[in-house]
Design an enzyme around this catalytic site. Structure first.
Site, short mmCIF file in Angstrom:
data_model
loop_
_atom_site.label_atom_id
_atom_site.label_comp_id
_atom_site.label_asym_id
_atom_site.label_seq_id
_atom_site.Cartn_x
_atom_site.Cartn_y
_atom_site.Cartn_z
N ASP A 57 -25.07 13.01 87.45
CA ASP A 57 -24.81 12.02 86.39
C ASP A 57 -23.31 11.78 86.21
O ASP A 57 -22.90 10.82 85.56
CB ASP A 57 -25.35 12.54 85.04
N LYS A 98 -37.00 7.14 87.43
CA LYS A 98 -36.08 7.88 88.31
C LYS A 98 -36.88 8.65 89.37
O LYS A 98 -36.52 8.67 90.54
CB LYS A 98 -35.20 8.83 87.49
N GLN A 118 -31.92 14.48 80.88
CA GLN A 118 -32.02 13.17 80.25
C GLN A 118 -31.50 13.22 78.80
O GLN A 118 -31.92 14.09 78.02
CB GLN A 118 -33.47 12.66 80.29
N1 GUN Z 1 -29.54 8.47 78.83
C1 GUN Z 1 -29.21 7.16 78.93
N2 GUN Z 1 -28.62 6.93 80.12
C2 GUN Z 1 -28.58 8.12 80.77
C3 GUN Z 1 -28.11 8.51 82.06
O1 GUN Z 1 -27.56 7.72 82.85
N3 GUN Z 1 -28.26 9.82 82.36
C4 GUN Z 1 -28.84 10.71 81.51
N4 GUN Z 1 -28.92 11.97 81.89
N5 GUN Z 1 -29.28 10.37 80.32
C5 GUN Z 1 -29.16 9.08 79.96
#
Ligand code: GUN
Length: 289
Positions: free
Chosen positions: A119, A52, A96
């Site tokens: 998100d 990311k 995350q």
């Molecule tokens: N864990 C797995 N997919 C995601 C996501 O799209 N965002 C976040 N914050 N955590 C995740």
């Protein structure tokens, strides 16, 4: 043999579009900023966060990483989120997931300002999605929708079957395809681990979205001839001593012989999730006052 949907290429295209938007914003003195919060040592989470941040750099978005040991208290995390909510140069906040068991994920997500919730996990934004109001869309479902739109695969009137009912993918994906308008207007079914006769339902899907987190769960017998198959799974499986590889939730080798379109793993949905995060962060930066 199915047509391969190249998520990596489409994600690159979106990243270029975002970079152009970031260029325009920078003329107004705005550089979009993303804060990524990582708790603990989950190897998959570490890789996702690194990817990311790399993508942010490509798009001209500033990213900061805030790392905590797995033992961090809920209180400390909440205080950090409060600080980030009040920081002008932070447009997006991403915590995350998953978080360690002693931390209440719902509490953490609810503490993020809905205006910085890139998100799309905050209850207010989830509510808006359900109601068909403009909001930050969760990145993976939004990425799947973009793949279909950009490959000109119509969803209107189609039966979309989503396997999996997670808050991150299954539930928001179902609501996204249900909405009126481009990339929506579908008839949607969610199936999950407790569904009876699951294969009978998946066989009715014009568009099948596998987000159950079980390697090679979707077999050819579960798929209709010429269906569009979207594989959200990212599962690491051992293939020998000290050797592993990434596989999806779909038995790609056999299902690809039957489907009209299919996404590979890696290089399908994964890069799209990240591209949509860049898009959301840029949209968040436009909300700066
Ligand atoms: N864990 C797995 N997919 C995601 C996501 O799209 N965002 C976040 N914050 N955590 C995740």
């Amino acid at each position: 043999m199915a047509n391969l949907i190249d998520g990596k290429a489409i994600a690159e295209q979106i990243t270029n579009e975002v970079r152009a938007e970031v260029g325009e914003l920078s003329k107004k003195g705005i550089i979009p900023g993303l804060a990524v919060v990582l708790v603990g040592e989950n190897p998959a989470s570490k890789v996702y966060v690194r990817n990311k941040q790399k993508a942010c750099e490509k798009a001209g978005i500033t990213s900061i990483k805030i790392s905590y040991e797995a033992t961090v208290s809920e209180k400390e995390l909440l205080e950090k989120i409060c600080e980030l909510n009040n920081k002008k140069e932070v447009d997006g906040i991403l915590v995350q997931l998953p978080l360690p068991k002693h931390i209440d994920e719902n509490k953490i997500i609810s503490a993020i300002s809905p205006l910085k919730d890139v998100d799309g996990f905050h209850p207010e934004n989830v509510g808006k999605l359900v109601l068909g109001q403009k909001t930050f869309l969760p990145c993976t479902p939004a990425g799947i929708q973009q793949l279909l739109i950009r490959k000109e695969i119509a969803t209107a009137g189609k039966h979309v079957v989503v396997i999996g009912r997670s808050n991150i993918v299954g539930k928001p994906a179902a609501f996204l395809f249900l909405q009126k308008g481009i990339g929506g207007d579908a008839t949607v079914t969610i199936v999950h681990s407790r569904t009876k006769n699951l294969a009978e339902i998946t066989k009715q899907a014009d568009i099948l979205i596998a987000a159950i987190g079980v390697p090679n769960f979707v077999k050819a017998e579960m798929v209709k001839e010429e269906a569009v198959v979207i594989d959200v799974g990212i599962n690491r499986v051992e293939i020998g001593e000290n050797e592993s590889k990434l596989v999806g939730d779909v038995d790609f080798e056999n299902v690809s012989k039957k489907a009209s379109f299919i996404t590979p793993v890696p290089g399908g949905v994964g890069p799209m999730t990240i591209a949509m995060l860049l898009k959301n962060t840029t949209e968040a930066a436009k909300l700066r006052v």
